[in-house]
Design an enzyme around this catalytic site. Structure first.
Site, PDB file in Angstrom:
ATOM      1  N   GLU A 100       0.815  -1.205   0.000  1.00  0.00           N
ATOM      2  CA  GLU A 100       0.000   0.000   0.000  1.00  0.00           C
ATOM      3  C   GLU A 100       0.851   1.258   0.000  1.00  0.00           C
ATOM      4  OE1 GLU A 100      -2.074  -1.343   3.461  1.00  0.00           O
ATOM      5  OE2 GLU A 100      -1.110   0.193   4.662  1.00  0.00           O
ATOM      6  N   CYS A 113       3.265   8.436   0.980  1.00  0.00           N
ATOM      7  CA  CYS A 113       3.964   7.484   1.857  1.00  0.00           C
ATOM      8  C   CYS A 113       4.081   6.166   1.086  1.00  0.00           C
ATOM      9  CB  CYS A 113       3.147   7.314   3.137  1.00  0.00           C
ATOM     10  SG  CYS A 113       3.799   6.039   4.225  1.00  0.00           S
ATOM     11  N   CYS A 120       6.974  -7.061   6.658  1.00  0.00           N
ATOM     12  CA  CYS A 120       8.176  -6.510   7.288  1.00  0.00           C
ATOM     13  C   CYS A 120       8.776  -7.544   8.233  1.00  0.00           C
ATOM     14  CB  CYS A 120       7.834  -5.230   8.050  1.00  0.00           C
ATOM     15  SG  CYS A 120       9.304  -4.456   8.786  1.00  0.00           S
ATOM     16  N   CYS A 124       7.725  -5.183  14.942  1.00  0.00           N
ATOM     17  CA  CYS A 124       7.431  -4.314  16.086  1.00  0.00           C
ATOM     18  C   CYS A 124       6.061  -4.730  16.642  1.00  0.00           C
ATOM     19  CB  CYS A 124       7.402  -2.850  15.649  1.00  0.00           C
ATOM     20  SG  CYS A 124       8.962  -2.345  14.918  1.00  0.00           S
ATOM     21  N   CYS A 127       2.715  -3.018  15.233  1.00  0.00           N
ATOM     22  CA  CYS A 127       2.586  -2.670  13.807  1.00  0.00           C
ATOM     23  C   CYS A 127       1.937  -3.773  12.980  1.00  0.00           C
ATOM     24  CB  CYS A 127       3.973  -2.340  13.259  1.00  0.00           C
ATOM     25  SG  CYS A 127       3.973  -2.029  11.485  1.00  0.00           S
ATOM     26  N   GLU A 170      10.881  -2.363   6.106  1.00  0.00           N
ATOM     27  CA  GLU A 170      12.021  -1.643   6.684  1.00  0.00           C
ATOM     28  C   GLU A 170      12.923  -1.215   5.517  1.00  0.00           C
ATOM     29  OE1 GLU A 170      13.287  -0.163   9.348  1.00  0.00           O
ATOM     30  OE2 GLU A 170      14.988   0.156   8.024  1.00  0.00           O
ATOM     31  N   SER A 201      12.408   6.510   6.739  1.00  0.00           N
ATOM     32  CA  SER A 201      12.255   6.166   8.159  1.00  0.00           C
ATOM     33  C   SER A 201      12.770   4.753   8.396  1.00  0.00           C
ATOM     34  CB  SER A 201      10.766   6.257   8.516  1.00  0.00           C
ATOM     35  OG  SER A 201      10.535   5.781   9.819  1.00  0.00           O
ATOM     36  N   SER A 224      12.985   5.442  14.058  1.00  0.00           N
ATOM     37  CA  SER A 224      11.899   5.024  14.952  1.00  0.00           C
ATOM     38  C   SER A 224      12.518   4.474  16.224  1.00  0.00           C
ATOM     39  CB  SER A 224      11.048   3.965  14.263  1.00  0.00           C
ATOM     40  OG  SER A 224      10.482   4.513  13.096  1.00  0.00           O
ATOM     41  N   LEU A 225      12.597   5.303  17.237  1.00  0.00           N
ATOM     42  CA  LEU A 225      13.324   4.917  18.455  1.00  0.00           C
ATOM     43  C   LEU A 225      12.393   4.245  19.473  1.00  0.00           C
ATOM     44  CD1 LEU A 225      16.227   5.144  19.495  1.00  0.00           C
ATOM     45  CD2 LEU A 225      15.511   7.153  20.793  1.00  0.00           C
ATOM     46  N   HIS A 226      11.256   4.823  19.710  1.00  0.00           N
ATOM     47  CA  HIS A 226      10.204   4.284  20.604  1.00  0.00           C
ATOM     48  C   HIS A 226      10.578   4.256  22.078  1.00  0.00           C
ATOM     49  CE1 HIS A 226       8.449   3.445  16.840  1.00  0.00           C
ATOM     50  NE2 HIS A 226       9.178   2.370  16.578  1.00  0.00           N
ATOM     51  N   CYS A 346      -0.827   2.215   8.825  1.00  0.00           N
ATOM     52  CA  CYS A 346       0.132   1.527   7.948  1.00  0.00           C
ATOM     53  C   CYS A 346       0.002   0.016   8.019  1.00  0.00           C
ATOM     54  CB  CYS A 346       1.558   1.900   8.366  1.00  0.00           C
ATOM     55  SG  CYS A 346       2.131   3.345   7.518  1.00  0.00           S
TER      56      CYS A 346
HETATM   57  N1  SAH Z   1       9.980   0.349   9.061  1.00  0.00           N
HETATM   58  C1  SAH Z   1      10.230   1.721   9.147  1.00  0.00           C
HETATM   59  C2  SAH Z   1       9.323   2.546   8.237  1.00  0.00           C
HETATM   60  C3  SAH Z   1       7.903   2.111   8.176  1.00  0.00           C
HETATM   61  S1  SAH Z   1       6.949   2.304   9.673  1.00  0.00           S
HETATM   62  C4  SAH Z   1      10.151   2.218  10.576  1.00  0.00           C
HETATM   63  O1  SAH Z   1       9.720   1.446  11.441  1.00  0.00           O
HETATM   64  O2  SAH Z   1      10.551   3.350  10.811  1.00  0.00           O
HETATM   65  C5  SAH Z   1       6.767   4.078   9.724  1.00  0.00           C
HETATM   66  C6  SAH Z   1       6.403   4.612  11.083  1.00  0.00           C
HETATM   67  O3  SAH Z   1       5.077   4.197  11.452  1.00  0.00           O
HETATM   68  C7  SAH Z   1       7.326   4.109  12.188  1.00  0.00           C
HETATM   69  O4  SAH Z   1       7.748   5.153  13.008  1.00  0.00           O
HETATM   70  C8  SAH Z   1       6.436   3.144  12.936  1.00  0.00           C
HETATM   71  O5  SAH Z   1       6.854   3.020  14.266  1.00  0.00           O
HETATM   72  C9  SAH Z   1       5.068   3.770  12.784  1.00  0.00           C
HETATM   73  N2  SAH Z   1       3.930   2.871  13.006  1.00  0.00           N
HETATM   74  C10 SAH Z   1       3.801   1.591  12.623  1.00  0.00           C
HETATM   75  N3  SAH Z   1       2.615   1.095  13.016  1.00  0.00           N
HETATM   76  C11 SAH Z   1       1.978   2.090  13.669  1.00  0.00           C
HETATM   77  C12 SAH Z   1       0.721   2.213  14.308  1.00  0.00           C
HETATM   78  N4  SAH Z   1      -0.141   1.205  14.367  1.00  0.00           N
HETATM   79  N5  SAH Z   1       0.416   3.395  14.878  1.00  0.00           N
HETATM   80  C13 SAH Z   1       1.275   4.448  14.815  1.00  0.00           C
HETATM   81  N6  SAH Z   1       2.462   4.387  14.229  1.00  0.00           N
HETATM   82  C14 SAH Z   1       2.815   3.227  13.662  1.00  0.00           C
HETATM   83 FE1  SF4 Z   2       8.458  -2.952  10.185  1.00  0.00          FE
HETATM   84 FE2  SF4 Z   2       8.443  -0.310  10.675  1.00  0.00          FE
HETATM   85 FE3  SF4 Z   2       6.273  -1.863  11.172  1.00  0.00          FE
HETATM   86 FE4  SF4 Z   2       8.406  -2.093  12.701  1.00  0.00          FE
HETATM   87  S1  SF4 Z   2       7.111  -0.280  12.471  1.00  0.00           S
HETATM   88  S2  SF4 Z   2       7.215  -3.804  11.836  1.00  0.00           S
HETATM   89  S3  SF4 Z   2      10.029  -1.792  11.236  1.00  0.00           S
HETATM   90  S4  SF4 Z   2       7.173  -1.433   9.183  1.00  0.00           S
END
Ligand code: SAH
Ligand code: SF4
Length: 360
Positions: A100, A113, A120, A124, A127, A170, A201, A224-226, A346
């Site tokens: 998508e 985007c 992936c 995470c 996600c 990723e 990202s 994406s540090l979290h 996403c």
């Molecule tokens: N894999 C890469 C890029 C794709 S995700 C990464 O993790 O950075 C892009 C952003 O969306 C990341 O910061 C991720 O943490 C965030 N993301 C993923 N799922 C999400 C969700 N359900 N709610 C809010 N942010 C989310």
């Molecule tokens: Fe992959 Fe980014 Fe989703 Fe983490 S947040 S599972 S790295 S797409």
């Protein structure tokens, strides 16, 4: 661009060929090298989706090329338009896999985007994209096609101004396709988008961040540090083996090398990483660095909320977290919720499509 590949480029979509391969294909079809330039111009500059639209290319050459190479590899399988104009597109690839991309109009700006992988591998916990692992990398052509499709849908009404590589996958684990794709998107003879308008990202791979830093030009980097604490970060990003310190050092070197301030993204989950001590840890690690922290209140993914007990924090908790970071000297932004988030965050459009019974 590169020399033609040794195994030939038979039947690949034109979007997946290098310039040299397009020239070789044109010549093999009885055309002249200058006609390859015309074909490339139609493909990337005008973004035509049918050979018939290549006005100054002789019909015979167009037909011969079309027999060897479909123009594009992806088709739009589904489009979801939200009230605020955000449009989420599900693209079907040649092997029937889907990815998508999301078009986000916002005032003068229109951001796309894009995805870089089918699924992936990073997994995470919050996600949707990582729920079923990774199926495969996208090709460079498949990444750029998302831009072509978006531009086509916007038509003359709006210009695509920005690109964020924040869809499924990723990006830094698919650098071999990402770098040529970004080059195409940046190329003045092609889509011609300034590098300052392109943001990649990553969930934090220090070695790959170095390789990304070595590439020209200077794109923006978001990390994406979290969480700033290693144990907590491992809970949220279980496959990550790099310590926070190494990720932050690599991001800082990126800044040193490219002069671009890094943005740190923090997806906030209630009670997991939005506590006062989590803010304190973040200030300790990032407080002295030139950077911006973008707080993203989690967009609930039903399946994950139920299975893992995850919750989106209330606004008051997000504000308190933001204030604590600001008091520690950090620049903080809080992401607004957009249509795409409400209808499907996403990775979720694909999830829904997979769960839906087959049409007909
Ligand atoms: N894999 C890469 C890029 C794709 S995700 C990464 O993790 O950075 C892009 C952003 O969306 C990341 O910061 C991720 O943490 C965030 N993301 C993923 N799922 C999400 C969700 N359900 N709610 C809010 N942010 C989310
Ligand atoms: Fe992959 Fe980014 Fe989703 Fe983490 S947040 S599972 S790295 S797409």
């Amino acid at each position: 661009m590169d020399a033609p590949r040794a195994d030939g480029a038979a039947r690949l979509p034109l979007t997946d060929l290098t310039d040299a391969e397009v020239t070789a294909a044109v010549v093999a079809c009885g055309g002249k090298p200058f006609q390859a330039r015309q074909v490339l111009h139609w493909l990337w500059r005008h973004g035509v989706d049918d050979y018939a639209q290549m006005g100054n290319v002789p019909a015979q050459l167009r037909t011969a090329l079309a027999e060897r190479h479909p123009l594009r590899g992806a088709t739009v399988a589904k489009a979801d338009l939200a009230d605020d104009g955000t449009e989420k597109l599900l693209l079907r690839l040649r092997d029937a896999e889907t990815v998508e991309c999301v078009v986000i109009p916002d005032g003068e700006r229109t951001t796309l985007c894009v995805s870089t992988q089918v699924g992936c591998p990073v997994a995470c916990i919050f996600c949707a994209s990582g729920m079923a692992g990774v199926k495969r990398n996208l090709t460079a052509g498949e990444i750029v096609e998302q831009v072509l499709v978006a531009r086509r849908r916007l038509g003359a009404a709006r210009r695509l101004t920005n690109l964020v590589v924040m869809g499924m996958g990723e990006p830094l684990l698919n650098l071999d396709a990402l770098l040529p794709a970004l080059q195409r998107i940046h190329d003045a003879d092609g889509i011609d988008m300034g590098a300052r308008r392109i943001t990649v990202s990553t969930s934090g791979y220090p070695r790959q961040m170095e390789r990304f830093a070595a590439a020209d030009p200077a794109y923006n980097l978001a990390v994406s540090l979290h969480a700033a604490d290693d144990a907590l970060r491992r809970e949220l990003v279980p496959t990550s083996s790099a310590p926070v310190r190494e990720i932050v050092e690599a991001a800082h070197r990126y800044f040193g090398r490219k002069g671009r301030e890094v943005t740190y993204e923090v997806v906030l989950l209630e009670g997991r990483n939005d506590r006062p001590q989590d803010a304190v840890a973040m200030v300790e690690v990032l407080g002295a660095l030139p950077c911006t922290v973008n707080l993203i209140p989690w967009n609930p993914v039903e399946e994950l909320a139920a299975a893992r007990g995850l919750r989106r924090p209330a606004k008051a908790r997000v504000d308190a977290f933001a204030d604590a970071l600001r008091r520690g000297g950090l620049n903080v932004t809080v992401r607004r919720q957009r249509g795409a988030d409400r209808s499907a965050a996403c990775g979720q459009l694909r999830l829904r499509a997979a769960a839906a019974p087959p049409a007909g």
